[in-house]
Design a protein around this motif. Structure first.
Motif, mmCIF file in Angstrom:
data_model
loop_
_atom_site.group_PDB
_atom_site.id
_atom_site.type_symbol
_atom_site.label_atom_id
_atom_site.label_comp_id
_atom_site.label_asym_id
_atom_site.label_seq_id
_atom_site.Cartn_x
_atom_site.Cartn_y
_atom_site.Cartn_z
ATOM 1 N N LEU A 20 51.571 19.960 32.149
ATOM 2 C CA LEU A 20 51.916 18.983 32.958
ATOM 3 C C LEU A 20 51.649 19.094 34.424
ATOM 4 O O LEU A 20 50.848 18.712 35.329
ATOM 5 N N GLU A 21 52.219 20.435 34.824
ATOM 6 C CA GLU A 21 52.290 20.653 36.078
ATOM 7 C C GLU A 21 50.763 21.308 36.481
ATOM 8 O O GLU A 21 50.333 20.984 37.662
ATOM 9 N N GLN A 22 50.187 21.777 35.685
ATOM 10 C CA GLN A 22 48.848 22.370 35.805
ATOM 11 C C GLN A 22 47.772 20.922 36.034
ATOM 12 O O GLN A 22 46.997 21.020 36.912
ATOM 13 N N LEU A 23 47.927 20.060 35.203
ATOM 14 C CA LEU A 23 47.223 19.010 35.252
ATOM 15 C C LEU A 23 47.425 18.159 36.564
ATOM 16 O O LEU A 23 46.606 17.755 37.180
ATOM 17 N N LYS A 24 48.725 18.060 36.959
ATOM 18 C CA LYS A 24 49.032 17.448 38.172
ATOM 19 C C LYS A 24 48.395 17.975 39.393
ATOM 20 O O LYS A 24 47.702 17.451 40.218
ATOM 21 N N SER A 25 48.389 19.381 39.198
ATOM 22 C CA SER A 25 47.895 20.235 40.281
ATOM 23 C C SER A 25 46.209 19.787 40.440
ATOM 24 O O SER A 25 45.763 19.987 41.294
ATOM 25 N N ALA A 26 45.819 19.802 39.333
ATOM 26 C CA ALA A 26 44.161 19.395 39.275
ATOM 27 C C ALA A 26 43.800 18.150 39.846
ATOM 28 O O ALA A 26 42.729 17.865 40.300
ATOM 29 N N CYS A 27 45.075 17.227 39.672
ATOM 30 C CA CYS A 27 44.712 15.846 40.173
ATOM 31 C C CYS A 27 45.432 15.767 41.895
ATOM 32 O O CYS A 27 45.436 14.718 42.505
ATOM 33 N N LYS A 28 45.814 16.724 42.481
ATOM 34 C CA LYS A 28 46.478 17.013 43.657
ATOM 35 C C LYS A 28 45.690 15.917 44.595
ATOM 36 O O LYS A 28 46.192 15.534 45.575
ATOM 37 N N GLU A 29 44.370 15.917 44.546
ATOM 38 C CA GLU A 29 43.663 15.136 45.883
ATOM 39 C C GLU A 29 43.542 13.500 45.468
ATOM 40 O O GLU A 29 43.416 12.665 46.374
ATOM 41 N N ASP A 30 44.211 13.203 44.131
ATOM 42 C CA ASP A 30 44.080 11.707 43.781
ATOM 43 C C ASP A 30 45.367 11.459 43.793
ATOM 44 O O ASP A 30 45.742 10.230 43.663
ATOM 45 N N ILE A 31 46.422 12.395 43.638
ATOM 46 C CA ILE A 31 48.305 11.944 43.476
ATOM 47 C C ILE A 31 48.746 12.499 44.676
ATOM 48 O O ILE A 31 48.764 13.837 44.783
ATOM 49 N N PRO A 32 49.170 11.556 45.628
ATOM 50 C CA PRO A 32 50.140 12.202 46.539
ATOM 51 C C PRO A 32 51.353 13.021 46.325
ATOM 52 O O PRO A 32 51.683 12.730 45.420
ATOM 53 N N LYS A 54 42.193 5.317 37.489
ATOM 54 C CA LYS A 54 41.640 6.748 37.256
ATOM 55 C C LYS A 54 41.416 6.864 35.539
ATOM 56 O O LYS A 54 40.570 7.796 35.268
ATOM 57 N N LEU A 55 41.989 5.792 35.085
ATOM 58 C CA LEU A 55 42.066 5.868 33.680
ATOM 59 C C LEU A 55 41.930 4.631 32.922
ATOM 60 O O LEU A 55 42.948 3.703 33.235
ATOM 61 N N ALA A 56 41.260 4.273 31.905
ATOM 62 C CA ALA A 56 41.291 2.964 31.156
ATOM 63 C C ALA A 56 40.809 3.242 29.901
ATOM 64 O O ALA A 56 39.997 4.327 29.401
ATOM 65 N N GLN A 57 40.887 2.338 28.953
ATOM 66 C CA GLN A 57 40.461 2.097 27.499
ATOM 67 C C GLN A 57 39.024 2.516 27.554
ATOM 68 O O GLN A 57 38.459 3.367 26.469
ATOM 69 N N ASP A 58 38.392 2.061 28.464
ATOM 70 C CA ASP A 58 36.703 2.314 28.429
ATOM 71 C C ASP A 58 36.159 3.343 29.486
ATOM 72 O O ASP A 58 35.054 3.262 29.545
ATOM 73 N N ASN A 59 36.996 3.929 30.017
ATOM 74 C CA ASN A 59 36.760 4.843 31.259
ATOM 75 C C ASN A 59 37.551 6.252 31.095
ATOM 76 O O ASN A 59 38.708 6.151 31.600
ATOM 77 N N MET A 60 36.932 7.233 30.263
ATOM 78 C CA MET A 60 37.775 8.306 30.263
ATOM 79 C C MET A 60 37.328 9.503 31.176
ATOM 80 O O MET A 60 37.706 10.746 30.984
ATOM 81 N N SER A 61 36.331 9.436 31.813
ATOM 82 C CA SER A 61 35.452 10.295 32.475
ATOM 83 C C SER A 61 36.539 11.250 33.566
ATOM 84 O O SER A 61 36.417 12.288 33.550
ATOM 85 N N TYR A 62 37.307 10.817 34.068
ATOM 86 C CA TYR A 62 38.268 11.300 34.984
ATOM 87 C C TYR A 62 39.200 12.453 34.322
ATOM 88 O O TYR A 62 39.291 13.433 34.654
ATOM 89 N N ILE A 63 39.761 11.880 33.126
ATOM 90 C CA ILE A 63 40.595 12.966 32.388
ATOM 91 C C ILE A 63 39.937 13.797 31.502
ATOM 92 O O ILE A 63 40.250 14.954 31.476
ATOM 93 N N GLU A 64 38.722 13.614 31.499
ATOM 94 C CA GLU A 64 37.604 14.599 30.701
ATOM 95 C C GLU A 64 37.656 15.868 31.829
ATOM 96 O O GLU A 64 37.517 16.756 31.485
ATOM 97 N N HIS A 65 37.259 15.455 33.078
ATOM 98 C CA HIS A 65 36.977 16.239 34.078
ATOM 99 C C HIS A 65 38.381 17.040 34.465
ATOM 100 O O HIS A 65 38.280 18.157 34.435
ATOM 101 N N ILE A 66 39.298 16.455 34.203
ATOM 102 C CA ILE A 66 40.565 17.024 34.637
ATOM 103 C C ILE A 66 41.209 18.206 33.381
ATOM 104 O O ILE A 66 41.321 19.327 33.749
ATOM 105 N N PHE A 67 40.650 17.891 32.286
ATOM 106 C CA PHE A 67 40.901 18.597 31.016
ATOM 107 C C PHE A 67 39.951 19.845 31.095
ATOM 108 O O PHE A 67 40.365 20.945 30.822
ATOM 109 N N GLU A 68 38.767 19.685 31.803
ATOM 110 C CA GLU A 68 37.672 20.579 31.714
ATOM 111 C C GLU A 68 38.197 21.536 33.003
ATOM 112 O O GLU A 68 38.119 22.851 32.497
ATOM 113 N N ILE A 69 38.504 21.164 33.900
ATOM 114 C CA ILE A 69 38.871 22.187 34.975
ATOM 115 C C ILE A 69 40.026 22.838 34.801
ATOM 116 O O ILE A 69 40.510 23.859 35.329
#
Length: 130
Positions: A20-32, A54-69
């Motif tokens: 979770l800490e790593q995922l939050k770090s990957a989102c630091k530009e989007d989460i203050p 950033k996340l919806a039932q029919d929009n997973m692209s953001y978390i795909e990107h976060i999981f990738e990086i």
């Protein structure tokens, strides 16, 4: 909606506090930072992403990107499976949609399957010293 909830639950079960800490770090530009400090579980992280579009039932692209990086192909694979089976977005459709990031989906597709015997490269033994 049940499949989406099931996916988030499955993903949450596979995210440790360290992850979770790593995922939050990957989102630091989007989460203050002050918001990030208040997120203490993966469920809270998903909720925050949903509330901030950033996340919806029919929009997973953001978390795909976060999981990738974040180098989590296991989680990325689950999202891709959801997208192809539940949302019915096939590889052919990926080019025409904004719901996915094509490079991540194609890159990890071959990692998941095991190579056939013909695809395995066999190395010759090292030369013997004289």
């Amino acid at each position: 909606m049940a499949e989406y909830s099931s996916l988030l639950s499955d993903l949450s079960d596979n995210i440790t506090n360290e992850d979770l800490e790593q995922l939050k770090s990957a989102c630091k530009e989007d989460i203050p930072e002050e918001q990030s400090n208040n997120i203490t579980s993966s469920k809270e992280w998903f909720t925050y992403l949903e509330k901030n579009d950033k996340l919806a039932q029919d929009n997973m692209s953001y978390i795909e990107h976060i999981f990738e990086i974040s180098r989590r192909p296991d989680l990325l694979t689950r999202v891709i499976e959801y997208r192809t089976t539940v949302l019915k977005i096939s590889e052919d459709d990926e080019i025409d949609t904004k719901l996915t990031r094509i490079p991540s989906a194609k890159k990890y597709k071959d990692i998941i399957r095991q190579p056939s015997e013909d695809e395995i490269i066999k190395l010759a033994p090292p030369p013997k010293k004289v």
